[in-house]
Design an enzyme around this catalytic site. Structure first.
Site, PDB file in Angstrom:
ATOM      1  N   TYR A   1      15.274  31.425   2.661  1.00  0.00           N
ATOM      2  CA  TYR A   1      14.174  32.219   3.177  1.00  0.00           C
ATOM      3  C   TYR A   1      14.355  32.527   4.663  1.00  0.00           C
ATOM      4  O   TYR A   1      14.798  31.673   5.446  1.00  0.00           O
ATOM      5  CB  TYR A   1      12.847  31.460   3.007  1.00  0.00           C
ATOM      6  CG  TYR A   1      12.360  31.372   1.575  1.00  0.00           C
ATOM      7  CD1 TYR A   1      11.997  32.511   0.863  1.00  0.00           C
ATOM      8  CD2 TYR A   1      12.252  30.138   0.952  1.00  0.00           C
ATOM      9  CE1 TYR A   1      11.549  32.428  -0.436  1.00  0.00           C
ATOM     10  CE2 TYR A   1      11.786  30.036  -0.361  1.00  0.00           C
ATOM     11  CZ  TYR A   1      11.448  31.185  -1.050  1.00  0.00           C
ATOM     12  OH  TYR A   1      10.989  31.097  -2.338  1.00  0.00           O
TER      13      TYR A   1
ATOM     14  N   LYS B   1       0.843  -1.197   0.000  1.00  0.00           N
ATOM     15  CA  LYS B   1       0.000   0.000   0.000  1.00  0.00           C
ATOM     16  C   LYS B   1       0.880   1.250   0.000  1.00  0.00           C
ATOM     17  O   LYS B   1       2.095   1.181   0.196  1.00  0.00           O
ATOM     18  CB  LYS B   1      -0.919  -0.007   1.223  1.00  0.00           C
ATOM     19  CG  LYS B   1      -0.187   0.001   2.573  1.00  0.00           C
ATOM     20  CD  LYS B   1      -1.176  -0.062   3.722  1.00  0.00           C
ATOM     21  CE  LYS B   1      -0.441  -0.028   5.061  1.00  0.00           C
ATOM     22  NZ  LYS B   1      -1.358  -0.041   6.210  1.00  0.00           N
TER      23      LYS B   1
END
Length: 822
Positions: A718, A492
């Protein structure tokens, strides 16, 4: 090969059960899945902790295989084929290989050591092939099984063999020595690989030297430890004439003394002394491992008495060795298997088996160059290749090279080109789409250009998935199971971020019993990809029930409401005995029938023929934490109680399963009929003691986009969260949080690895980039960067971020290209 089985009965110490034994075989097999098995195959049914090939003999007989070496004859098989019954089929395979080896009398180079065996083997093949017809181990076939298979490939046209022998503990080399029987021994670098199998370094060296006990010449690097072992070894086997041919960087008594190493322009100039003369040599590498491996090759050439000019001319053309098969996404929904650096008959057989196990598309194409050093005449070789292609049901063959072009009529649906340039000129007209393409060519054909054309274009960050490591981890956990316990493997969440379909194909090749996915669309994707294994959907939504039925998926049912909804659709479609899986809640309190709903469940299912309860399962909440041992035991006991009631009341015999990865290790008494393997397959364990037995599966890689040096006081990224206190060299890497890198891993919490050195992540992780401090690292734009893998591990990252490895793996964006290799 053409061997009379009658001659093998005494060789294998076998009991013959079958028809007249005067039967000739021309192929040896240990893999029941190979499409190359046929009427003239002798199949050795190997057994081990993880598998028993005897289980597949019946289906092999149905496919036309008639001759088997077995430890027992499976039920209902006697009288249907010929059997040689032996005590141990692996020993029998080794005895056969030793017998076969003695049918030939030509020089054999035997290689052993901790590191460098395969590199030296491939380089020696390149260096000696102009003068010899060489048989060598394909890929890294150096194990107790790989060595026999390598030697069995010898034929009458070969006049030089190069075989490597790898061992992981004591009492293994003696068997390989009997098979290889080298006349020239090469001891490569002795390192730490497989240290756990030996008491100390001396014991490891002593065991490896056993390969050379009847060998007239041994080539090795002198150092104090090896010299001591070699002296004792030579004394012990003094009856055998031998020549110890040594080299050294430090010991001037060595036969070849390296006077100088000088690195320049990505090359290394070596000055060496041999027989009181001084010679120069240049090789196109600078790393210490490549230099050592090249010197081992140099001594082999000196032993063969090549002149210095020939040595120089050939060794300056050495090249990096690709030792793996890679699976890549291609253009137009193609899948590419990249084996573009070798073209010989034995490795073609291996690559075709790999193609069959990993094909994403039903249509199969092989792009093949001229094949060298087969030992056969061209007529015989290309007849065999054509048969091999036919046996493997290849739809299209594209031959490149003047020789294969002249035998094009032996292949069906074949187009040929004289060279790679001609192929490229016609590339657009070949219409590659919706096919699996094996690209296999000798290095001189430069098939990497073809790979570049066919490969899907994505950015330079990739997640490499080692399929061999997945196989290793699967077998590790299978070894913990009782013989009759089935195994479901969870694929999965895109195979825990590693790639669902490719891993599912490998698991299908290994014949696991079930695959598990979370949602129906994951299962549908696998079915569309050709997966035939039963697939259980653990979290089905009621809206997906029609699709689940259409694609023959098997839903987990965890509530009366869900059961009634599924039964309604099943009745409308007139289904009978459609498999469903009943989930019981034993304490996880996430999904499942609780004890007070069991009566209603039983009443709903009683007498129902529309569905069949294929399995009953539950989920452990704390199997990884032994502080909650008593709670796990209470879950297991409740599961036993509730599932037994279901079985009794409904008179059914379903599969029962409750263990996940950590449960397999910590609660072996609760294996029931099946277990569910999840994160452990991908190389992650919660137990540090167990972790060392697992292999890393995924390595997230990128490159350096740019390098700059900023002055003290300047900032990076940033928010100016990193301020340089001194001149600092910064490298920018094209991977960010959109690719799955947590912003919490930035600001000097985390690091990447460049040139085997840690480079701290500075400033904030950006959406598509991150920056690292490389002030102390000699690196440049384009250099490789490891984001995670062996170091840092996903567990290390998870611990630093106070999360779990699952989150790290499943966060990797699907825009990151997955490259699968073997």
């Amino acid at each position: 090969m053409s061997i009379n089985l009658k001659n093998l009965i005494s060789v294998l110490e076998a009991k013959w059960i079958g028809a007249e034994a005067a039967i000739f075989i021309d192929h040896i097999s240990i893999d029941s899945r190979s499409l190359q098995n046929g009427s003239q195959t002798l199949f050795f049914a190997l057994t081990g902790v993880n598998n028993d090939a005897h289980l597949y003999i019946s289906e092999l007989i149905d496919k036309g295989v008639q001759n088997f070496v077995v430890q027992y004859i499976p039920e209902n098989c006697e009288g249907k084929a010929n059997f040689m019954v032996v005590k141990n089929t692996l020993n029998a395979l080794q005895h056969f290989a030793a017998y076969y080896r003695h049918l030939f009398d030509f020089p054999i180079i035997g290689l052993t050591g901790s590191n460098g065996k395969t590199i030296v083997k491939e380089w020696l093949n390149f260096l000696l092939s102009p003068d010899y017809n060489i048989i060598r181990s394909p890929k890294s076939y150096n194990s107790q099984v790989g060595v026999p298979l390598s030697v069995i490939a010898i034929n009458e046209k070969h006049n030089l063999g190069i075989f490597e022998a790898g061992i992981s503990t004591v009492n293994e080399m003696d068997k390989l020595e009997k098979i290889i029987k080298p006349t020239i021994g090469v001891l490569t670098n002795i390192g730490t690989a497989h240290d756990e199998g030996f008491l100390n370094l001396v014991q490891k060296i002593d065991e490896k030297l056993l390969l050379f006990k009847d060998c007239p010449v041994i080539i090795y690097q002198k150092n104090e430890t090896v010299d001591s072992c070699m002296s004792q070894f030579a004394a012990e086997y003094m009856l055998h004439p031998r020549k110890l041919f040594s080299w050294s960087f430090r010991d001037q008594t060595a036969d070849v003394f390296i006077l100088k190493k000088e690195k320049r322009n990505d090359k290394t100039r070596i000055e060496y002394q041999y027989k009181n003369e001084i010679f120069d040599l240049e090789i196109p590498f600078q790393d210490s491992a490549s230099i050592e491996n090249a010197i081992s090759c140099l001594l082999v050439l000196l032993h063969f008495e090549y002149d210095s000019a020939t040595i120089q001319n050939r060794m300056q053309m050495l090249y990096p060795v690709e030792m793996r098969l890679e699976v890549k996404n291609g253009i137009n929904n193609c899948s590419i298997i990249d084996d573009s650096y070798s073209s010989d008959f034995q490795s073609l057989k291996i690559a075709l088996d790999f193609l069959e196990s990993q094909k994403k598309n039903a249509s199969k194409t092989v792009i093949l160059s001229d094949i060298f050093q087969s030992g056969f005449s061209n007529e015989e070789l290309y007849s065999k290749v054509a048969q091999l292609i036919s046996d493997n049901k290849i739809n299209r063959v594209i031959g490149i090279g003047s020789t294969i072009s002249s035998f094009a009529d032996k292949f069906s649906n074949c187009i040929t080109f004289q060279n790679t340039a001609e192929f490229i000129a016609h590339f657009e007209s070949l219409n590659f789409a919706n096919e699996t393409i094996l690209i296999k060519g000798a290095r001189s054909f430069q098939f990497e250009e073809i790979v570049t054309l066919l490969e899907e274009k994505t950015h330079e960050t990739i997640l490499e998935i080692n399929l061999d490591s997945i196989s290793h981890n699967l077998n590790f956990f299978k070894s913990k199971l009782a013989n009759d316990v089935k195994i479901m493997v969870m694929v999965k969440a895109f195979g825990y971020g590693n790639g669902g379909l490719e891993i599912a194909k490998l698991l299908e090749h290994h014949k696991v019993d079930y695959l598990g996915v979370a949602f129906a669309d994951e299962g549908i994707s696998l079915k569309n990809g050709g997966i035939k294994l039963p697939i259980m959907v653990l979290n089905p939504e009621s809206t997906s029930f029609p699709s689940i039925i259409q694609y023959q998926l098997e839903p987990e049912i965890y509530s009366v409401k869900g059961l009634n909804a599924f039964l309604k659709i099943a009745r409308e479609k007139n289904l009978k005995d459609f498999p469903i899986h009943i989930k019981l809640d034993t304490g996880m309190h996430r999904l499942g029938f609780e004890e007070n709903t069991l009566t209603e469940l039983i009443e709903t299912l009683k007498g129902n023929t529309t569905v069949k309860v294929q399995s009953v399962l539950s989920h452990l909440a704390t199997s990884d934490d032994m502080n909650h041992y008593d709670f796990v035991i209470s879950q297991i006991k409740l599961f036993e109680k509730l599932s037994s009631k279901l079985i009794s009341e409904l008179n059914i015999n379903p599969i029962r399963h409750i263990l996940n990865t950590s449960g397999i290790s910590n609660f072996p008494e609760a294996q029931f009929n099946m277990v569910r393997l999840g994160i452990g397959l991908y190389g992650v364990s919660n137990d540090p003691a167990e972790q060392k037995y697992l292999e890393n599966v995924g390595t997230l890689k990128s490159i350096i986009s740019q390098v700059r040096t900023i002055p003290a006081g300047d900032s990076v990224g940033y928010g100016r969260r990193f301020m340089a206190e001194k001149p600092t060299k910064i490298a920018t890497i094209p991977i960010g949080y959109a690719d799955g890198i947590s912003r919490l891993w930035g600001n000097e919490v985390g690091y990447v690895v460049i040139k085997n050195q840690k480079a701290s992540i500075v400033g904030s992780v950006c959406m598509d980039m991150l920056m690292v401090n490389v002030t102390e690292i000699d690196c440049k734009e384009g250099d490789s960067v490891i984001i995670f893998g062996e170091s840092p591990t996903v567990t290390e990252i998870a611990n630093a971020l106070k999360t779990i490895p699952y989150e790290i793996l499943t966060s990797i964006s699907q825009r990151v290209k997955r490259v699968f290799f073997r």
